[in-house]
Motif scaffolding. Sequence first.
Motif: not given
Length: 372
Positions: A317-318, A323-324, A340-341, A345-347
């Motif tokens: 899902n992430e 990608y979208n 925006e998502c 940052i670490f993720r």
Amino acid sequence: MDSTELFNILALLKVEGVGDVVAKKLINYCGSAESVFNSKSHSLKTIDGIGSILIKNLKDKTVFEKAEQELRFIEKEKATILYYKNDDYPNKLKHCIDGPVLLFGSGNINFENRKIISIVGTREVTSHGVDFCRKLIEDLAVFKPTIVSGFAYGVDIIAHQAAMENKLQTIGVLAHGLNQVYPKPHKKYVAKMENNGGFLTEFWSNSNPEKENFVKRNRIVAGMSEATIVIESAEKGGSLITAIMANDYNRDVFAVPGRISDKYSQGCNNLIKTQRANLMTSAADLVYILNWELEIASKSRNEKAVIQKQLFVSLNNEEQKVYNYLQQNGKQLLDIIALECDFPIFRISPLLLNMELKGVVRPLPGKLFEAI
């Protein structure tokens, strides 16, 4: 085809010693079934493989009584007739030497779509097999294939149901006449099947679902399709016969692998091990090997890319969210993607790395990323 020629074809098929191969040989030589009966014996003897016994059998007048009876049934039931010389006959089946001279049909079948695949498997399908079959057809739905199977318990009926749920044409190839439903509990699916495709059979109205008929009908399932997919099978089973027939017709065969300890994976595993089938883990395997092209007039180029990428790569899902976003917004800075998502940052850094390894994004100079 006019009723006179149909009548003569039916009569010819009832002559002792005349099967599909011999009937085609006679019709091709004489020009029509009626001409076969009107031809002189010395002329027929010049045909390779046609001997005096068969020529004598052609004089048996009782075959016309049987033909008349079947013709009355066809006209009463308004059955569709598919003749091997006509354009509405399944194209790939025309190239099978033992393909039926005639097919009887019901429903609303259209063979304009050349993407035809057969899905077969055990009647004792497991929950894993059910889930795989449904997901496979759902993923292939964008290509609008016709789904062929045998209308039996297990994998067959699951494939038909999944096709209808995804608004795809589906065809049940029967091992008996059109005047019967077998198995009887599947009667509840008949009307919907006929609205979304229908049924085909080579068997006359007096034919019952005998054991040998199921083996015989398997060549139609294999021959009319671009590829045959075996979802689950024990070490021995009818679906393996279909797969071998598909091999003999030079069709692609796919098998879904499973654990070596699972009874209903043994047949599939053996097909793969003996190189009689391509290993199938998702719809992408079939799309790649058959070289299907995605042609959807109503979809934009970006939408096509999203569909194709989702088909070939499994994104969580992430990853799908990122990608979208990149598909819609083009090249973006790592920091902007995270903002925006709504990812820290670490993720986002390991997420993008994983997506790069999957081949769905690529890094650019200046900490930019874009979707592929």
